[in-house]
Design a protein around this motif. Structure first.
Motif, short mmCIF file in Angstrom:
data_model
loop_
_atom_site.label_atom_id
_atom_site.label_comp_id
_atom_site.label_asym_id
_atom_site.label_seq_id
_atom_site.Cartn_x
_atom_site.Cartn_y
_atom_site.Cartn_z
N GLN A 92 10.56 -67.08 -5.64
CA GLN A 92 11.29 -66.23 -6.68
C GLN A 92 12.61 -65.54 -6.26
O GLN A 92 13.66 -65.51 -7.39
N ASN A 96 16.19 -59.43 -10.43
CA ASN A 96 15.33 -60.38 -9.76
C ASN A 96 13.99 -59.48 -9.42
O ASN A 96 14.05 -58.31 -8.72
N ALA A 97 12.80 -60.01 -9.70
CA ALA A 97 11.63 -59.28 -9.58
C ALA A 97 11.33 -59.11 -8.03
O ALA A 97 10.86 -58.04 -7.73
N HIS A 110 11.27 -63.13 -15.00
CA HIS A 110 11.27 -61.84 -13.88
C HIS A 110 11.21 -60.47 -14.89
O HIS A 110 10.45 -59.64 -14.39
N VAL A 169 9.94 -67.08 -13.60
CA VAL A 169 9.68 -66.63 -12.20
C VAL A 169 8.01 -67.45 -11.75
O VAL A 169 7.99 -67.31 -10.50
N ARG A 222 17.13 -61.82 -16.22
CA ARG A 222 15.99 -61.40 -16.53
C ARG A 222 14.89 -62.18 -17.36
O ARG A 222 13.68 -62.28 -17.41
N THR A 264 20.00 -64.34 -10.33
CA THR A 264 18.96 -64.64 -11.55
C THR A 264 19.13 -63.60 -12.52
O THR A 264 19.32 -62.40 -12.41
#
Length: 548
Positions: free
Chosen positions: A105, A33-34, A216, A197, A193, A191
C-alpha cells in the motif's frame, strides 16, 4: 487513477454508491497514504520505540516495523511493482502479513489478501480476476499456489516471493533475502485518498468470489469512525483476535485499528479459543475480537482455563461475523467482566457499520445503531420505499464506505438502491432507533464466522458420480450458529450410507476450503421444486427450522 488499473473493472458512475464524509475526522487531504498514517506518523511523533506487533517471543517496535515495511517496499519496486499493480498476499496470521500489506500500500500498489485455506481453483480465480502480478506467500501455503499456476497458467503472475520458515523447497524469490538486500530508505510514489488500497474477495450466493475495492480514505475511515467511536482506543491498548487477517474484520482489528492509534497488536498464527485467552492473560489484551462460535467453544469446553486466566486487562470484547446470541453476550459479561459489542459489517463495506458506540447502553437483542458517519434504513425491495419502524425489510446504508465490486457490473447494479448500498441483510429498525437482525437476504451460510456459498458446495458435490441432485443450506446449530447441510438425491443404485457421507465430505474438503464441507448430509428421494424445476431451498430451510 492509479496507472495500471483497468478502468472496465470499476463500476459506471450511475451504479456507484453515494459516499459522504460527515465526520470531521474523515476530511483527509488529497494526498495521503494509509500505511504512512499507520506506521511512519508514530515514528515521526517520537513513538518509534513503542511496541507495534507482538508475535510469539518477538516484539516489533514502530521503528522496526517501519524499516521492515520500507525494505519490502523497495524490494517490490525492484521487482517492477508500480502504482495500481495488484499484489496477492497469502499467510496465516504472522507479522509478514501485516508488513506485506503495508509495504504494498505504501508504494501505491493494491493488496489482494488470500485466506490460507483456499484451494488451487479458488486461488487461480482470485489471481486471474484481480490481475495480480506478484505474490507474497508463506512457504507452508505455497503448494496450492503452485498447483494453480501449473494448471491455470496465471498469465498475470510474474513473480513469487516466499517467506521461508518450514524448509520447503522452491525456486522463487526469498522474502528474507530480498528484505536484506533492499535499502531501508524509501522514496515512495505519491498516493491520493481515492487511490485503491485493497481488493478483498468475498463469496456470494453464486459461488463465484467477488472482488470488493477499497481506498486509502476508506481504510482510514473505518479507523476514525467505527474504531474511534465504538472502541475508544488509545496507545496503551493491546488488540488481539482469532479472525484471519485476510478477512476485512481481521485486518481491521489486527492491523488497521491498533496501528492507526499507536497501540499494540498481538498476532497468533493459528489461534484456538484458548490461545486468545492466553494472549489476554500474558499480554494484557484490552481489545478482544472474535466470532460467537469461538466464544461459545471457550465457555463450553475450557472452564478450568477461564477460571485460571487473568482477564482484568480487558475493557471490550467485540463479536462479529454472525449474530451474537443473547446467551453468549451474557457469558462474555460473566467470564470476562466486560460488555460485549456486537456489530454487522461486510467485506463489501470494509468493516462494521452498525454497532453500539462505546458509551451506549448495550442491548443484546439488537445489533445497535449506525456507526458514526453512516446512516441506515430498512426498505421494501420491490418499491425501494422506506418501511415503517418495526417492519422487517432490506437494510441499506451509506457513509464513507460503500459496495463497489471489481469487474462485476450485474452484482454492482443489484447492490445499489438509489445510491444506498445493500450488504444483503434483513433487519428491523426499532422504535428505539436500534437495528435488529432478522436474517440474510440470500443463500449465504454463516457458519463459525465463515461465509459459505451454498451453490458453490452444490457444484462440488455434483462433480461426484454418486450425486444426482443436491441442495445446500444453512441449518441451525447451537454452537456455530449454522452448519452447512446438504440434501442429496443419490444416483440410481447408490446406497446412501455413512460410507458415502464420509466420501462426499472428503470430496468437498479436497476441492475447496475445508470449512465449507457439509457437516450434515441428508438423503432424499426428491428435492422440492417449483413448476419450472427450480429447487425450493426455502422449503428445506423451513424443514430445518421445524426440526430445530
Amino acid at each position: 487513477m492509479q496507472e495500471s488499473i483497468p478502468t472496465e473493472k470499476l463500476p459506471d458512475d450511475d451504479v456507484q454508491p453515494d459516499l459522504f464524509h460527515a465526520l470531521p475526522e474523515l476530511h483527509y487531504p488529497e494526498e495521503i497514504n494509509a500505511a504512512v498514517e499507520m506506521v511512519d506518523r508514530h515514528v515521526e511523533a517520537g513513538r518509534g520505540d513503542s511496541p507495534a506487533i507482538v508475535f510469539e517471543d518477538e516484539e516489533i517496535s514502530y521503528a522496526e516495523l517501519q524499516e521492515r515495511v520500507d525494505r519490502l517496499a523497495n524490494a517490490l519496486l525492484d521487482l517492477g511493482v508500480e502504482p495500481g499493480d495488484r499484489v496477492f498476499v497469502r499467510f496465516p496470521n504472522r507479522p509478514e502479513y501485516a508488513v506485506s500489506c503495508l509495504a504494498t500500500q505504501k508504494i501505491g500498489a493494491i493488496t489482494v489478501p488470500s485466506m490460507k485455506l483456499l484451494r488451487a481453483n479458488e486461488i487461480s480465480y482470485v489471481v486471474e480476476d484481480s490481475g495480480a502480478s506478484v505474490a507474497i506467500v508463506y512457504d507452508d501455503l505455497l503448494d496450492e499456489l503452485e498447483i494453480a499456476r501449473e494448471e491455470h497458467d496465471l498469465d498475470s503472475l510474474e513473480e513469487i516471493v516466499v517467506v521461508e520458515e518450514n524448509d520447503i523447497e522452491h525456486d522463487h524469490h526469498s522474502y528474507d533475502d530480498r528484505i536484506a538486500a533492499a535499502s531501508p530508505e524509501l522514496t515512495a510514489p505519491t498516493t491520493t485518498r481515492d487511490d485503491l488500497v485493497m481488493i478483498a474477495y468475498t463469496s456470494g450466493t453464486t459461488g463465484k468470489p467477488k472482488g470488493t475495492v477499497h481506498t486509502h480514505r476508506q481504510m482510514l475511515a473505518i479507523c476514525d469512525g467505527y474504531a474511534r467511536y465504538c472502541l475508544d482506543p488509545n496507545p496503551d491498548d493491546v488488540f488481539a483476535s482469532n479472525a484471519p487477517i485476510a478477512f476485512t474484520f481481521g485486518y481491521g482489528f489486527e492491523v488497521a485499528f491498533p496501528l492507526r492509534f499507536g497501540a499494540t497488536t498481538v498476532l497468533i498464527q493459528d489461534p484456538k479459543p484458548t490461545d486468545l485467552l492466553a494472549a489476554v492473560d500474558e499480554h494484557d489484551v484490552s481489545m478482544l475480537a472474535s466470532v460467537p462460535t469461538a466464544y461459545n467453544q471457550l465457555f463450553a469446553e475450557h472452564e478450568d482455563e477461564l477460571e485460571a486466566a487473568d482477564v482484568s486487562s480487558l475493557r471490550r470484547a467485540v463479536s462479529a461475523g454472525e449474530p451474537l446470541p443473547p446467551r453468549t453476550y451474557e457469558q462474555i459479561g460473566e467470564h470476562f467482566g466486560v460488555e460485549a459489542s456486537d456489530g454487522i459489517g461486510s467485506t463489501e463495506m470494509l468493516h462494521i457499520f452498525i454497532s453500539h458506540r462505546y458509551h451506549d447502553d448495550m442491548d443484546p437483542t439488537a445489533t445497535g445503531f449506525p456507526v458514526p458517519g453512516y446512516e441506515a434504513k430498512v426498505i421494501d425491495t420491490d418499491t425501494g420505499e422506506q418501511l415503517p419502524r418495526g417492519e422487517a425489510g432490506l437494510l441499506v446504508v451509506r457513509g464513507p464506505t460503500g459496495v463497489t465490486y471489481w469487474g462485476r457490473p450485474e452484482k454492482q447494479a443489484e447492490a445499489i438502491y438509489d445510491g444506498w448500498s445493500a450488504p444483503g441483510d434483513i433487519y428491523i429498525h426499532r422504535e428505539d432507533g436500534r437495528f435488529e437482525y432478522v436474517s440474510r437476504a440470500d443463500d449465504l451460510i454463516i457458519t463459525g464466522g465463515n461465509n459459505v456459498s451454498g451453490p458453490e458446495v452444490e457444484d462440488v458435490l455434483l462433480e461426484h458420480d454418486a450425486v444426482y441432485q443436491t441442495a445446500v443450506i444453512g441449518a441451525p446449530d447451537e454452537e456455530r450458529g449454522q452448519i452447512v447441510k446438504a440434501y442429496v438425491v443419490p444416483e440410481d443404485g447408490v446406497d446412501p450410507d455413512d460410507v458415502l457421507t464420509r466420501e462426499l465430505q472428503d470430496h468437498v474438503k479436497a476441492s475447496i476450503a475445508p470449512y465449507k464441507y457439509p457437516r450434515e448430509i441428508e438423503y432424499l428421494e426428491t428435492l422440492p421444486t417449483t413448476e419450472t424445476g427450480k429447487i425450493q431451498r426455502s422449503k428445506l430451510r423451513e424443514r430445518e427450522d421445524v426440526d430445530a
